[in-house]
Design an enzyme around this catalytic site. Structure first.
Site, PDB file in Angstrom:
ATOM      1  N   CYS A   7       0.941  -1.791  -0.619  1.00  0.00           N
ATOM      2  CA  CYS A   7      -0.134   0.282   0.123  1.00  0.00           C
ATOM      3  C   CYS A   7       1.203   1.567  -0.251  1.00  0.00           C
ATOM      4  O   CYS A   7       1.999   0.973  -0.334  1.00  0.00           O
ATOM      5  CB  CYS A   7      -0.987  -0.407   1.129  1.00  0.00           C
ATOM      6  N   ASN A  10       2.326   1.389   4.589  1.00  0.00           N
ATOM      7  CA  ASN A  10       2.361   0.251   5.127  1.00  0.00           C
ATOM      8  C   ASN A  10       2.676   0.618   6.563  1.00  0.00           C
ATOM      9  O   ASN A  10       2.850   0.188   7.787  1.00  0.00           O
ATOM     10  CB  ASN A  10       4.018   0.026   4.607  1.00  0.00           C
ATOM     11  N   ARG A  13      -3.809  -0.824   5.539  1.00  0.00           N
ATOM     12  CA  ARG A  13      -3.501  -1.413   4.548  1.00  0.00           C
ATOM     13  C   ARG A  13      -3.292  -3.045   4.722  1.00  0.00           C
ATOM     14  O   ARG A  13      -3.190  -4.082   4.516  1.00  0.00           O
ATOM     15  CB  ARG A  13      -4.750  -1.208   3.064  1.00  0.00           C
TER      16      ARG A  13
END
Ligand code: 4NP
Length: 156
Positions: A7, A10, A13
């Site tokens: 993502c 980090n 998600r």
């Protein structure tokens, strides 16, 4: 099978996806590895966002030990599957690994639930109430990913 979730930061998600997938791998006794990374270095070295930690913990998984790191070229060699959350992650990953490497191993995680739709997993960072929704999306998509891979293995 080595899986990398990607993502932007980090910290929301992809660390949630990593924790969710790690639990499923353990429960099903699969010989797989999972990691996560961000396309930015904004939060390098940080633990997942507290809100992400809380939601995942509520569902029985501890992700507090995970640390943010930036995606790099080596990841594209090391991992069999690079699973992104949205279009921006997808293009950043391709920029890092070379635009002509599109194809094979860079995929949208939600495509395992809704093939070809490139549905984004919404970025919950700037809101407060998106984390449970993200959890549910990732939980279902991880199940679909596992089913897909196991079916594929049966056919091979
Ligand atoms: P993630 O969420 O990509 O799901 O980890 C974000 C985390 C941090 C920021 C944006 C998105 N940020 O702007 O710092």
């Amino acid at each position: 099978m080595k899986i990398l979730f990607v993502c932007l930061g980090n910290i929301c998600r992809s660390p949630m996806a990593e924790g969710i997938m790690r639990k499923k791998i353990r429960e099903r006794d699969l010989d797989w590895e999972v990691d996560s990374a961000g396309t930015s270095s904004w939060h390098t070295g940080e633990a997942p966002d507290k809100r992400a930690q809380l939601v995942v913990k509520k569902h029985g998984t501890d992700i507090s030990m995970q640390r943010s790191r930036m995606f790099d070229f080596g990841d594209s060699v090391e991992f069999d599957k690079i699973l992104v959350m949205d279009e921006s992650n997808f293009s950043s990953v391709l920029e890092t690994i070379g635009l002509d490497n599109e194809g094979d191993n860079v995929e949208y995680i939600m495509d395992y639930l809704y093939p070809g739709e490139k549905m984004p997993v919404p970025d919950p960072y700037f809101g407060n109430d998106g984390f449970e929704e993200v959890y549910q999306m990732l939980d279902q998509a991880c199940d679909a990913f596992i089913e897909h891979q196991l079916l594929k293995k049966e056919v091979e």
